[in-house]
Design an enzyme around this catalytic site. Structure first.
Site, PDB file in Angstrom:
ATOM      1  N   ASP A   1      -8.839  -6.227 -21.922  1.00 25.60           N
ATOM      2  CA  ASP A   1      -9.342  -7.457 -21.284  1.00 25.60           C
ATOM      3  C   ASP A   1     -10.856  -7.578 -21.478  1.00 25.60           C
ATOM      4  OD1 ASP A   1      -6.716  -7.693 -20.345  1.00 25.60           O
ATOM      5  OD2 ASP A   1      -7.191  -6.728 -18.444  1.00 25.60           O
TER       6      ASP A   1
ATOM      7  N   ARG B   1      -4.002 -12.491 -22.190  1.00 24.78           N
ATOM      8  CA  ARG B   1      -3.015 -12.473 -21.110  1.00 24.78           C
ATOM      9  C   ARG B   1      -3.641 -13.156 -19.907  1.00 24.78           C
ATOM     10  NH1 ARG B   1      -2.381  -6.255 -18.817  1.00 24.78           N
ATOM     11  NH2 ARG B   1      -4.600  -5.788 -18.475  1.00 24.78           N
TER      12      ARG B   1
ATOM     13  N   TRP C   1      -5.066 -13.762 -16.504  1.00 24.27           N
ATOM     14  CA  TRP C   1      -5.570 -13.250 -15.228  1.00 24.27           C
ATOM     15  C   TRP C   1      -5.283 -14.280 -14.143  1.00 24.27           C
ATOM     16  CZ3 TRP C   1     -11.427 -12.016 -13.993  1.00 24.27           C
ATOM     17  CH2 TRP C   1     -11.491 -11.251 -12.824  1.00 24.27           C
TER      18      TRP C   1
END
Length: 332
Positions: free
Chosen positions: A175, A231, A233
């Protein structure tokens, strides 16, 4: 069509709120020099920032001479219009190794609006196993040119506001570009250290009304093994990759739903004319899409962040700081 209308509205709003007007850009900038050997106005970067008056209204250009600066730096919210510049990113290194809280661990934190960073390396050397932010950007209208931003997990907390990154090198594994800003990354090099499917981005948009998202335009993605593009959050996470080279580190599925299939119907994950072995879209997750040329148009300029009205060029004229400001770091 909804995305097009959204960004037209966003551009109109952002253009009307910009404070960095042309008069300010053309004025002579106040010059401060940082040099570890004592040949500048200050020996520490933070001391130069601290010397800028609260509620500053003029461009302050802080030139940082080459060196490795072991500092934990904060640009306070009440000190806008600061430019911090090295001459070459490999020569001017700001380094730390804090970890833990994503908002507190950053080596470099920008809370002020109208900040510019140029030709710097900003790094967190903590390594694997902990959240360790290199750069946190929580001010509005921030721009970074030719910077190197390095860590492992959570490298760049692109937190809130409108931001522009040009020709930057950003490295991490997990991330490593995350937050809820509205940001354009142009001609940046993203290098993933992921050993097996970690995500490059984790954008946090939490409702359809939030005017946020990450756009990567003309970028390059490399890495050591395999990764996915993003992805969510936040459930309405928005990320676009356009005209970007993707090496074979990008897994065929491209994106991950972070174990929550309900987010598949709310995220906005798009690609446009990307190329390279990792850009093959035949096995992409069905809830990501390729943009048409018409749909992509709004993402291909700085208009999407209102940047033409606030991204300022390098000052061409400078004035020396008065003795009241340039008092050397020994007074702090």
């Amino acid at each position: 069509m909804a995305a097009f209308i959204f960004y037209v509205t966003l551009f109109t709003l952002m253009a009307s709120t910009s404070q960095a007007d042309a008069a300010q850009t053309s004025a002579a900038a106040l010059l401060l020099r940082v040099d570890q050997s004592g040949k500048g106005d200050y020996e520490k970067i933070q001391d130069a920032i601290d010397a800028v008056p609260s509620n500053n209204k003029e461009v302050v250009f802080i030139l940082v001479n080459p060196g490795i600066y072991h500092e934990k730096i904060v640009v306070p919210a009440d000190k806008p219009f600061i430019t911090l510049s090295g001459s070459k990113p490999n020569d001017t290194v700001i380094t730390g190794s804090d970890s833990g809280d994503i908002f507190e661990s950053a080596t470099f934190t920008v809370l002020a609006s109208d900040f510019v960073g140029r030709y710097l390396t900003i790094q967190n050397t903590c390594g694997a196993g902990a959240k360790a932010v290199a750069l946190r950007v929580s001010g509005d209208r921030a721009a970074f040119f030719g910077c190197r931003i390095l860590s492992y997990q959570d490298t760049l907390l692109d937190d809130t506001g409108r931001h522009y990154y040009s020709n930057c090198y950003i490295e991490g594994a997990v991330d490593f570009i995350f937050g809820n800003a509205a940001s354009l990354f142009e001609r940046c090099h993203l290098h993933t250290l992921s050993e097996g499917g970690a995500s490059i981005t984790a954008q946090r948009r939490e409702s359809p009304s939030e005017e946020t998202g990450f756009t990567f335009l003309g970028c390059k993605i490399t890495g050591v093994r395999t990764a996915v593009l993003g992805r969510p959050w936040g459930p309405y996470s928005r990320v676009i990759f356009a005209l970007t080279y993707m090496s074979n580190v990008i897994l065929p599925q491209g994106w991950d739903d972070w174990g929550d299939s309900s987010k598949q119907s709310t995220v906005f994950y798009r690609e446009y004319k990307c190329y390279g072995p990792g850009a093959n879209n035949r096995k992409r997750v069905e809830w990501s899409q390729q943009l048409t040329t018409k749909e992509a148009k709004i993402f291909l300029t700085k208009n999407m962040i209102g940047g033409k009205s606030w991204i300022r060029s390098t000052p061409k004229r400078f004035k020396k700081a008065s003795s009241a400001i340039s008092n050397n770091s020994t007074t702090h």
